[in-house]
Every structure is written in structure tokens, then in C-alpha cells.
Design a protein around this motif. Sequence first.
Motif, PDB file in Angstrom:
ATOM      1  N   LYS A  29       0.825  -1.212   0.000  1.00 15.91           N
ATOM      2  CA  LYS A  29       0.000   0.000   0.000  1.00 15.91           C
ATOM      3  C   LYS A  29       0.857   1.260   0.000  1.00 15.91           C
ATOM      4  O   LYS A  29       0.430   2.300  -0.492  1.00 15.91           O
ATOM      5  CB  LYS A  29      -0.923   0.004   1.217  1.00 15.91           C
ATOM      6  CG  LYS A  29      -2.010  -1.050   1.162  1.00 15.91           C
ATOM      7  CD  LYS A  29      -2.923  -0.941   2.367  1.00 15.91           C
ATOM      8  CE  LYS A  29      -4.040  -1.980   2.305  1.00 15.91           C
ATOM      9  NZ  LYS A  29      -4.951  -1.878   3.474  1.00 15.91           N
ATOM     10  N   GLU A  30       2.060   1.161   0.559  1.00 19.58           N
ATOM     11  CA  GLU A  30       2.893   2.349   0.707  1.00 19.58           C
ATOM     12  C   GLU A  30       3.898   2.537  -0.425  1.00 19.58           C
ATOM     13  O   GLU A  30       4.180   3.671  -0.817  1.00 19.58           O
ATOM     14  CB  GLU A  30       3.661   2.312   2.043  1.00 19.58           C
ATOM     15  CG  GLU A  30       2.796   2.416   3.288  1.00 19.58           C
ATOM     16  CD  GLU A  30       2.119   1.114   3.638  1.00 19.58           C
ATOM     17  OE1 GLU A  30       2.593   0.066   3.143  1.00 19.58           O
ATOM     18  OE2 GLU A  30       1.110   1.138   4.374  1.00 19.58           O
ATOM     19  N   CYS A  31       4.453   1.426  -0.967  1.00 22.15           N
ATOM     20  CA  CYS A  31       5.565   1.598  -1.897  1.00 22.15           C
ATOM     21  C   CYS A  31       5.645   0.469  -2.916  1.00 22.15           C
ATOM     22  O   CYS A  31       4.994  -0.570  -2.774  1.00 22.15           O
ATOM     23  CB  CYS A  31       6.877   1.703  -1.125  1.00 22.15           C
ATOM     24  SG  CYS A  31       7.269   0.212  -0.184  1.00 22.15           S
ATOM     25  N   ILE A  32       6.452   0.727  -3.948  1.00 17.16           N
ATOM     26  CA  ILE A  32       6.803  -0.264  -4.966  1.00 17.16           C
ATOM     27  C   ILE A  32       8.296  -0.549  -4.815  1.00 17.16           C
ATOM     28  O   ILE A  32       9.100   0.379  -4.719  1.00 17.16           O
ATOM     29  CB  ILE A  32       6.521   0.271  -6.380  1.00 17.16           C
ATOM     30  CG1 ILE A  32       5.076   0.712  -6.505  1.00 17.16           C
ATOM     31  CG2 ILE A  32       6.870  -0.761  -7.438  1.00 17.16           C
ATOM     32  CD1 ILE A  32       4.816   1.559  -7.725  1.00 17.16           C
ATOM     33  N   THR A  33       8.662  -1.820  -4.798  1.00 12.23           N
ATOM     34  CA  THR A  33      10.067  -2.208  -4.621  1.00 12.23           C
ATOM     35  C   THR A  33      10.541  -2.987  -5.843  1.00 12.23           C
ATOM     36  O   THR A  33       9.895  -3.956  -6.258  1.00 12.23           O
ATOM     37  CB  THR A  33      10.237  -3.081  -3.364  1.00 12.23           C
ATOM     38  OG1 THR A  33       9.756  -2.347  -2.226  1.00 12.23           O
ATOM     39  CG2 THR A  33      11.707  -3.416  -3.140  1.00 12.23           C
TER      40      THR A  33
ATOM     41  N   PRO B  49       7.263   5.569  -4.085  1.00 14.49           N
ATOM     42  CA  PRO B  49       5.958   5.681  -3.407  1.00 14.49           C
ATOM     43  C   PRO B  49       4.850   5.101  -4.276  1.00 14.49           C
ATOM     44  O   PRO B  49       4.805   5.343  -5.478  1.00 14.49           O
ATOM     45  CB  PRO B  49       5.798   7.188  -3.188  1.00 14.49           C
ATOM     46  CG  PRO B  49       6.692   7.819  -4.202  1.00 14.49           C
ATOM     47  CD  PRO B  49       7.838   6.880  -4.404  1.00 14.49           C
ATOM     48  N   ASN B  50       3.975   4.348  -3.659  1.00  9.32           N
ATOM     49  CA  ASN B  50       2.905   3.675  -4.396  1.00  9.32           C
ATOM     50  C   ASN B  50       1.655   4.563  -4.419  1.00  9.32           C
ATOM     51  O   ASN B  50       0.629   4.251  -3.823  1.00  9.32           O
ATOM     52  CB  ASN B  50       2.575   2.326  -3.757  1.00  9.32           C
ATOM     53  CG  ASN B  50       1.707   1.475  -4.646  1.00  9.32           C
ATOM     54  OD1 ASN B  50       1.470   1.809  -5.808  1.00  9.32           O
ATOM     55  ND2 ASN B  50       1.214   0.365  -4.106  1.00  9.32           N
ATOM     56  N   THR B  51       1.737   5.685  -5.093  1.00  8.69           N
ATOM     57  CA  THR B  51       0.608   6.611  -5.203  1.00  8.69           C
ATOM     58  C   THR B  51      -0.005   6.502  -6.587  1.00  8.69           C
ATOM     59  O   THR B  51       0.686   6.429  -7.599  1.00  8.69           O
ATOM     60  CB  THR B  51       1.072   8.059  -4.992  1.00  8.69           C
ATOM     61  OG1 THR B  51       2.110   8.360  -5.925  1.00  8.69           O
ATOM     62  CG2 THR B  51       1.579   8.249  -3.576  1.00  8.69           C
ATOM     63  N   GLN B  52      -1.331   6.449  -6.623  1.00  6.85           N
ATOM     64  CA  GLN B  52      -2.084   6.419  -7.868  1.00  6.85           C
ATOM     65  C   GLN B  52      -1.657   5.229  -8.743  1.00  6.85           C
ATOM     66  O   GLN B  52      -1.337   5.382  -9.910  1.00  6.85           O
ATOM     67  CB  GLN B  52      -1.932   7.709  -8.648  1.00  6.85           C
ATOM     68  CG  GLN B  52      -2.488   8.918  -7.920  1.00  6.85           C
ATOM     69  CD  GLN B  52      -2.348  10.181  -8.723  1.00  6.85           C
ATOM     70  OE1 GLN B  52      -1.486  10.306  -9.583  1.00  6.85           O
ATOM     71  NE2 GLN B  52      -3.208  11.144  -8.461  1.00  6.85           N
TER      72      GLN B  52
END
Length: 511
Positions: free
Chosen positions: A422-426, A503-506
Motif C-alpha cells: 500500500k505504501e511503496c513499490i520495490t 511511493p505507491n501513489t495512484q
Amino acid sequence: MTSLNNPKKSKRLPRQLTLSFFGFSLSFLNKISIKKLTLIGFTFVAMPLVMALIFGANKASELAQKSTSAIYNVAQLTQLNSKLDETIAKLERSASQFVVLKDDELLAIFSGHHKALIDIIQETSAKQQDKVLKEQLTSLKAESDRIKELMLNENIDTFSLEQIQQEFKLLQLINEQLEKRSTFVVNQQVLDIQQTTEEISDNILERLYIIPITLLIAGVFIILITKPLKRLTDEIQLLEQGSFEQEINLHGPAEVREIADALENMRQRLHALELQKSSFIRHISHELKTPLAAIREGTELIYDNSVGPLNEDQQEICDIIRVSVNRLQRLIEDLLDFNIVLDSTSLHGLEKISLSELINDACNVRKLDIKSKNLTMKCNNSPYFVYSNSKQLSVILDNILSNAIKYSPVNGDITITYSSSKECITINIIDQGPGIDPSLSEKVFDAFYQGKAPINSQIKGSGLGLTIVKELLLRLNGKIEVIPARKISAANESGACITITLPNTQTDNEL
């Protein structure tokens, strides 16, 4: 009269007043400093508390005064009843003895007791506020005077003991009424103190509404003080990310406006320097590429024996020229990539990007390098879409993949995986090379830093690749980390893992 006849105008009036109030507040904030605003805020917060404290102190003082007065009255009435009982008993006893013994000395003693009774009545009557009690004291005085006149009458010798005792019945009755009234007054004062205590307690509880009002006032001033500072922080973060186009124009306290003006001057200078650097690198790269292309083509013609055969010395010199030309071409490409970092205008605009396609494109660009070392690419091909700038991500992946290929052994593997929360992409890019010493995990991101060259490497890097990656990720609010590959997978005894976090936004996952 006009507002009554024109409802629309009457509705606009409160709005105009509200706008005027906010306009006045904004103008007021622009003229005042944070120091004064803090002092005003402290005054407004402390004022209700001080008023509540003064109110509580006054009420406590009032209760203390009433309690002291009540205790004094209770003590006085208790003492009065005791003295009256004792004095009336002595008065009756001396009168009875005189009637029986007919001794003039006993009559003088009677007169002394009567005088003591009158003094007690007068002293108490002067201090009491209760009208009924004062009337009963007056009645007691009148009855005692009547008995005194009776004792001084010549006919007293004809009175018997029973008769004189009968004369004291009314005096004793009035004394009993006095005792009852004293008890009533004492109880009334106790009830009055109890009622006053309850009223003060209720008033103090009612004043507790001051606490939320004080908190509200404190909250308003906290917002007034911190909001301009938060806007300053946002503007500084934009500058940190390389956004120099937007003008900094903040309203607020004098200190905030001074800092904003200083930031605006710095932004203008940074923007001018950025444009100069971008223009310089763009032009110098273009000017270098034009003669470089001619040198490279000529070198290839000579190397291919297109102008005649070469001896061993000539062939060796030609090889050196080819390697140097290739290295120079790589340096120019790194400069062009670095120019993307300096040119913030190229970093705006989000688009929907397929992460798997972007990784495949990066691998295709390096297809010849991968083939030359016979490397195996293991990529995560699960569909995942992210909203970002494709140009930025392409440069990031290309530079990291280039390093992974450069340091990988022949017939080695390069693994690229990605995952999301939900918070980030790694994104993890793992090679089987010698790895990076933990003490150098931060130093490798310094501009122009070059570590130990890999074995059999013909092209030396510029030392800008990872610097470019870190700068681009900083603008994307992401981060990069270098860790040993064995921490990701136990199958990797050596090698490095470059971990990119965004950051995993949009985001929009499409499975």
C-alpha cells in the motif's frame, strides 16, 4: 429597508462581512511578527484561565468569609444559651431564697444576677441580625424587668415559694423559645453555607467550558503560526527536488515573508544556473558527438582494412583508438543523462506505465551487451502499472542494468523482480558479480566516483550512473539501497542487489 426588500442583497451581506473579516485577519498577520503573534496567542490563551482563577479565588474567599461568620454565630448562640440558662437559674434561686429567708443580702445578689442577665441580652442583641431572635431577647428583658419590679415591691413578703416560682414560668418559656430559635438560626446558617458551597461548585464546573475555549484559541494560534512555516517547508522541498519554475510568494508574519523573499532570490539564481548548466551540457554534448561520429567512422574503416591492410603495430594503435572512442561516446551519453537530472522541465507529467514492458525495453537496449557475456535475464513479467515519468524510470533502469551487466561474470544470471504494498513499490536488480563492499554502499552514489573495474572490462565508466539514479529517485520521492545479494536469496553466494523503492501513489494493478 433596502435589505428587507432585496433578499439577495441581505444574503450577500454575511458573506461580505466574512470576507472582510478574513481579509482583515490576513492583513493583520502580514503586519505582525511571529514573536508578537506568539505573545498575543499566549495572552489570549492565558486570559480565560486567569479569569477563571480569579473567579474561583473570589468564590473561595466568599465561602471562607461565610463559613467564618457562621462559625462565629454558632459559637455565640451556643454560648448565649449556656449563659442564659445559668443566669436565669441563679436569678430564680436567689429570688426563691429571698422569699423564704427574707434576707436583704439575697435581694442584692438577685439584683446582681438581674444586671448580668440584662448585659447578656443587650450584648447579644447588638450582634445578632435575626429579627425574631432580637424580639425574643427584648421579651426576655421585659419579663426579667417585671420580675425585678415584683421583687422590689413591698408586697413581696406576702409571696410564697410556689408563687414566686410560678412568676418565673414565663421567663423560662421565653428562654426555651430562644433556644429553639438559636437552633433554627444555626441550622439555617449551616444550610446557607451548604447551598453556597453547592453554588460555587456548580459555578466552577460551569467555568470548565473555558478549557475547550482555551484549547480552541491555542489551536487557532498554532495554525496561524505553523501554517506559514509548513508552506515554507513545502517550498523548500520543491527546491530540494529541483522544481525551480514556480515563484515563491508567501503571505504571513514578517519573518516568514523575509525567508520567502530569500528563498525566491535563491530559486531565481538556482533556476538561472540550472538553465545555464543544461544549455552548456546540451551544446557541448552535441558539439562533441559530431566530430566523434566522424572519428568513429574513420576508425572503423581503418580497423576493417578498408583503406589497406595494417601491420601489427598499426592494428594495436587502431584498437586503442576504438576503445577510447567508445569510452568517449559512453561519457557523452552519461552527460546527456545527467542533463535530464539538471533539466527539471523534463521531469513533469505522469503517465500510465507498464513496469514489465519498461524492464523489457531496458533489457532490449542492452541486448548486445547481454549477448556478448551470454547472460541469462530472469525478469518478473507479471503485469503491473504505475503512474510516473517513463523517461525518468528508463534512465534509472538503464544505468542500474548497465552496472549489473558490467560486473556480471560470463554465463551469469541477472534477476529483476518487483513487488508492491500500500505504501511503496520495490524493484530488485540482482547480479552475480563481486558485489559492493558495505563500507562503500553510500560512496558509490557520489558523482564521478569509480570503484574497482571488473575483470576484462574494456570500457571504463564515467562515475555518473548511480549519481544520476539517486538524483532522479530523489525527485520521485523514492530511494535506492545497495545490499549483498545473499540477503535476498540464499542461492546467491556473491553479487549485489540494487533495491529501488518508489511511493505507491495512484497505482492501478491489472491482473
